[in-house]
Structure formats: structure tokens, C-alpha cells
Design a protein around this motif. Structure first.
Motif, PDB file in Angstrom:
ATOM      1  N   GLU A 141       0.826  -1.214   0.000  1.00 49.85           N
ATOM      2  CA  GLU A 141       0.000   0.000   0.000  1.00 49.85           C
ATOM      3  C   GLU A 141       0.854   1.255   0.000  1.00 49.85           C
ATOM      4  OE1 GLU A 141      -3.280   0.152  -0.344  1.00 49.85           O
ATOM      5  OE2 GLU A 141      -3.426  -2.043  -0.399  1.00 49.85           O
ATOM      6  N   ASN A 142       2.181   1.114   0.192  1.00 50.03           N
ATOM      7  CA  ASN A 142       3.038   2.290   0.235  1.00 50.03           C
ATOM      8  C   ASN A 142       3.269   2.906  -1.133  1.00 50.03           C
ATOM      9  OD1 ASN A 142       4.890   0.320  -0.816  1.00 50.03           O
ATOM     10  ND2 ASN A 142       6.608   1.500   0.023  1.00 50.03           N
ATOM     11  N   LYS A 143       2.874   2.224  -2.187  1.00 50.71           N
ATOM     12  CA  LYS A 143       3.035   2.786  -3.528  1.00 50.71           C
ATOM     13  C   LYS A 143       2.151   4.021  -3.683  1.00 50.71           C
ATOM     14  CE  LYS A 143       5.729  -0.631  -4.710  1.00 50.71           C
ATOM     15  NZ  LYS A 143       7.186  -0.407  -4.838  1.00 50.71           N
ATOM     16  N   LEU A 144       2.684   5.043  -4.340  1.00 49.22           N
ATOM     17  CA  LEU A 144       1.883   6.259  -4.530  1.00 49.22           C
ATOM     18  C   LEU A 144       0.646   5.993  -5.370  1.00 49.22           C
ATOM     19  CD1 LEU A 144       4.532   9.105  -5.027  1.00 49.22           C
ATOM     20  CD2 LEU A 144       3.387   8.332  -2.941  1.00 49.22           C
ATOM     21  N   ILE A 153       8.445  10.625   1.149  1.00 48.96           N
ATOM     22  CA  ILE A 153       8.130  10.133  -0.199  1.00 48.96           C
ATOM     23  C   ILE A 153       9.428   9.915  -0.971  1.00 48.96           C
ATOM     24  CG2 ILE A 153       7.024  10.651  -2.399  1.00 48.96           C
ATOM     25  CD1 ILE A 153       4.912  12.209  -0.923  1.00 48.96           C
ATOM     26  N   ASN A 154       9.608   8.697  -1.446  1.00 45.02           N
ATOM     27  CA  ASN A 154      10.732   8.367  -2.316  1.00 45.02           C
ATOM     28  C   ASN A 154      10.254   8.561  -3.755  1.00 45.02           C
ATOM     29  OD1 ASN A 154      12.571   6.986  -4.011  1.00 45.02           O
ATOM     30  ND2 ASN A 154      13.228   5.686  -2.303  1.00 45.02           N
ATOM     31  N   TRP A 155      10.600   9.707  -4.332  1.00 40.39           N
ATOM     32  CA  TRP A 155      10.079  10.038  -5.666  1.00 40.39           C
ATOM     33  C   TRP A 155      10.688   9.157  -6.750  1.00 40.39           C
ATOM     34  CZ3 TRP A 155       5.798  12.586  -5.977  1.00 40.39           C
ATOM     35  CH2 TRP A 155       5.449  13.491  -4.974  1.00 40.39           C
ATOM     36  N   ARG A 156      11.887   8.653  -6.503  1.00 37.82           N
ATOM     37  CA  ARG A 156      12.494   7.771  -7.505  1.00 37.82           C
ATOM     38  C   ARG A 156      11.714   6.469  -7.626  1.00 37.82           C
ATOM     39  NH1 ARG A 156      16.245   3.757  -7.456  1.00 37.82           N
ATOM     40  NH2 ARG A 156      16.569   3.972  -5.205  1.00 37.82           N
ATOM     41  N   LYS A 157      11.273   5.944  -6.477  1.00 38.68           N
ATOM     42  CA  LYS A 157      10.510   4.689  -6.484  1.00 38.68           C
ATOM     43  C   LYS A 157       9.000   4.915  -6.476  1.00 38.68           C
ATOM     44  CE  LYS A 157      14.004   1.855  -4.145  1.00 38.68           C
ATOM     45  NZ  LYS A 157      14.265   0.938  -3.005  1.00 38.68           N
ATOM     46  N   LEU A 158       8.609   6.199  -6.355  1.00 38.50           N
ATOM     47  CA  LEU A 158       7.183   6.541  -6.300  1.00 38.50           C
ATOM     48  C   LEU A 158       6.459   5.765  -5.198  1.00 38.50           C
ATOM     49  CD1 LEU A 158       6.292   6.783 -10.114  1.00 38.50           C
ATOM     50  CD2 LEU A 158       6.791   8.643  -8.500  1.00 38.50           C
ATOM     51  N   GLU A 159       7.021   5.891  -3.987  1.00 37.06           N
ATOM     52  CA  GLU A 159       6.428   5.195  -2.859  1.00 37.06           C
ATOM     53  C   GLU A 159       6.732   5.934  -1.560  1.00 37.06           C
ATOM     54  OE1 GLU A 159       8.304   1.376  -3.181  1.00 37.06           O
ATOM     55  OE2 GLU A 159       9.999   1.965  -1.892  1.00 37.06           O
ATOM     56  N   VAL A 160       5.938   5.615  -0.537  1.00 32.82           N
ATOM     57  CA  VAL A 160       6.186   6.149   0.798  1.00 32.82           C
ATOM     58  C   VAL A 160       7.237   5.269   1.471  1.00 32.82           C
ATOM     59  CG1 VAL A 160       5.169   6.543   3.079  1.00 32.82           C
ATOM     60  CG2 VAL A 160       3.864   7.095   1.006  1.00 32.82           C
TER      61      VAL A 160
END
Length: 349
Positions: free
Chosen positions: A81-84, A306-313
Motif C-alpha cells: 500500500e506504500n506505492k503512490l 516520499i521516495n520520488w524515484r521509487k514513487l512510494e512512501v
């Protein structure tokens, strides 16, 4: 009105604030204002359990600086669920939806962080702790009133959650539930039942695990054929504190963020920020100002990023055990000093 206790201290949530609360408690002792009743919600429930488990402030502090506790907090796993594309879109949808809990939300199956229902293997010492006669404690949680198979259905004004007070039988006898109902307009059409339940047959650790359950963040607890959710149902139970004690000490919290407010509205059906305004109107006797905690402790506590490279929290974690211990000292000192600051200088030895 005669009250059974003198000083009530509300430990009002925040999973990264455990050591802050221990610092606050130590300062209250130094000020000769040691609470004779604790009322705890969410992360504050775990802090209250630690306070009850150890006889002095130094041993409490060392427990939360221990290698075992470091291992627990740094091994927390996030779910998919951590995916943006999941938590991010969910957040946006709830921000845009302005109605109060129009649907039965999936708080049972959608959550961000994995946490065992049974924490005894992580905290074997705390497993032995029962609600204390020395420091009477009440922990806030909630019972889920809907059947999981009804998730996704329209609520149609149904009450979906009921507040539960976890405590010991002696303290329970001091509570008059008829005097604790919330009757504000903010709650009238919410998904929260006006009825309150008291439960006296659980350990402090089990009660704390229930209380830390949080909508879309940590899963509820399944116990005795029922689901129990977290203390977010009433993050600052000032009415209960006023009912039980002559003097009420609370944390002056910052406002709910846009996402937090949206989640409370979507799940519980009321405004968290309106609730904060209601609490201010009731004027606690002393308010410990932590409204700038995110600035003051930036980089020194675990938080979601937010890890924008992986697009996830992701979670920002201490890089070493040594850094963890320094961060925990800093949190304790912050709680201690903010508490000392909120009392007149004549109260300080």
C-alpha cells in the motif's frame, strides 16, 4: 463535583512521541505534579505502558533506548500500500471527498505498516504488565461495528465505530458513562456511536496494541470475534479527564494535516480540526506546547517520507544504534523542557 483523582495527564498519540511523553512525565514529577491517572491514546498508550512497567524515569528512558526497542522500530515493514499509486491516490480521493464517511472504508485490509497483533514476542517484559493500582491508566480504543463483508457499501447514517475504554476494574468503577457522551454537531452525524464501552479483561500491552491501530496505517486487532481499531476515535479525551480529575494536563497539538483531516472525515465521519477547537473551548488547566515538534525534532525521529524515484512512501530511520540513542535523548529532553516551560517558575524547585 467530587472527582476521584487530582492530576490527569493525557498522552495523546503519535507513534514517534513515546520518548517525548516520558520526558513530560519526568518533568511533571520534578514539578511535584505527578499524574495520579493517565489517559492514553494511540502511541501514547505504549508510552503509558512503559511508565507503568518501570519504577523510575531512568529505567523507563533506558528501555526505549535499548537494542531491543531499536530492533523493533527499525524492522517495521511497509506493505504494498506504500506505492503512490495506492496510498497516494487514496489520499487524493479522500481529500476531494467532503462528505462525512459516505461509505464503509476498508480499514481492515488497507494499511501501510505491518505490525503483529501479538507484541509479546517483541516486548516480553511488557507482556507481564497489568493495569496498575499505583498509576491508574485508561487506554482509548474502538470497536468496529460493521461486518467486513459490508466494506464498500454506503454507510446510510449507520454508526460504524464505538469508543472503548480499556482499564482495570477498580478504575472502571469510577467512570459514569452517562456523563461522557459527545453531543456536539461535529459528532451528531458521524460514524461514531454515542455509546461508550469499558473493557477490563485485557493486559496493558494488548490494549496499547489496539490503541495504536490507525486508519490506513496500522491494521486493527481481531480479538474475541471482533475487530478493534485505534484511539484516533478520540485522540484527546478531555471529557473523560475532566470527569475523573480536578486538574487536566494535555499536549497542545498541531492541527491535522490535509490528509489526516481527510482520513478522519472519510472513516469516522467528523472533522478532526473541529474537534481540536472543541477541546480548546474546554480549556485544560495546563497545555504543554508541542505545536512545533516537527521543526524542533526534524531529523531526529522516524517519519514517513516520499521516495520520488521509487514513487512510494518510505520511512526515515536512524542510520545506527548510536544515532538512535542520541535521537531518543533529544526527544526526551524536548518533552521535559516543553513541560517545564508551561508551568510558572515558582513551581520549579
Amino acid at each position: 463535583m467530587e472527582t476521584p483523582f487530582n492530576n490527569a495527564f493525557i498522552l495523546s498519540g503519535g507513534g514517534t512521541r513515546l520518548m517525548v511523553y516520558l520526558g513530560m512525565f519526568a518533568a511533571l514529577e520534578k514539578l511535584n505534579r505527578k499524574p495520579d491517572v493517565l489517559i492514553a491514546t494511540c502511541g501514547g498508550a505504549f508510552a503509558a505502558t512503559v511508565i507503568n512497567a518501570f519504577p523510575d524515569n531512568e529505567s523507563r528512558k533506558e528501555y526505549l533506548k535499548s537494542q531491543d526497542y531499536f530492533n523493533f522500530v527499525t524492522k517495521v515493514q511497509l506493505t504494498t500500500e506504500n506505492k503512490l499509486s495506492r496510498i497516494g491516490l487514496l489520499s487524493l480521493r479522500k481529500i476531494r471527498e467532503k462528505r462525512n464517511a459516505p461509505f464503509i472504508e476498508n480499514v481492515i485490509g488497507k494499511y501501510l505498516a505491518e505490525m503483529n497483533q501479538d507484541l509479546s514476542s517483541h516486548f516480553p517484559y511488557l507482556e507481564k504488565i497489568s493495569f496498575s493500582k499505583e498509576i491508574p491508566t485508561l487506554i482509548i480504543g474502538s470497536e468496529i461495528l460493521f461486518d467486513p463483508k459490508n466494506i464498500g457499501q454506503e454507510r446510510n447514517h449507520r454508526k460504524l465505530y464505538q469508543k472503548v475504554i480499556f482499564t482495570d476494574s477498580m478504575t472502571a468503577r469510577k467512570i459514569d458513562l452517562k456523563k461522557l457522551g459527545l453531543s456536539s454537531e461535529n459528532f451528531m452525524n458521524s460514524a461514531v456511536s454515542a455509546n461508550i464501552k469499558v473493557k477490563t479483561d485485557l493486559s496493558m500491552l494488548n490494549s496499547a496494541r489496539i490503541s495504536v491501530s490507525d486508519m490506513f496505517y496500522v491494521a486493527p486487532v481481531f480479538l474475541e470475534d471482533k475487530y478493534y481499531a485505534g484511539g484516533a476515535i478520540d485522540l484527546i479525551p478531555i471529557e473523560l479527564a475532566r470527569h475523573l480529575a480536578k486538574t487536566v494536563i494535555v499536549e497542545e497539538k498541531q492541527s491535522y494535516t490535509l490528509v489526516e483531516e481527510a482520513f478522519v472525515r472519510a472513516v469516522l465521519g467528523y472533522s478532526g480540526n473541529q474537534r481540536l477547537d472543541e477541546i480548546k473551548c474546554q480549556k485544560a488547566d495546563f497545555q504543554i506546547d508541542t505545536s512545533h515538534i516537527k521543526t524542533e525534532l526534524k531529523g531526529h525521529y522516524i517519519k514517513k517520507t516520499i521516495n520520488w524515484r521509487k514513487l512510494e512512501v518510505s520511512l526515515s530511520l536512524p542510520k545506527s544504534y548510536g544515532q538512535f540513542r542520541k535521537d531518543m535523548d533529544r526527544q526526551w529532553n524536548y518533552g521535559f523542557q516543553q513541560t517545564m516551560n508551561c508551568f510558572p517558575k515558582r513551581d520549579i524547585d
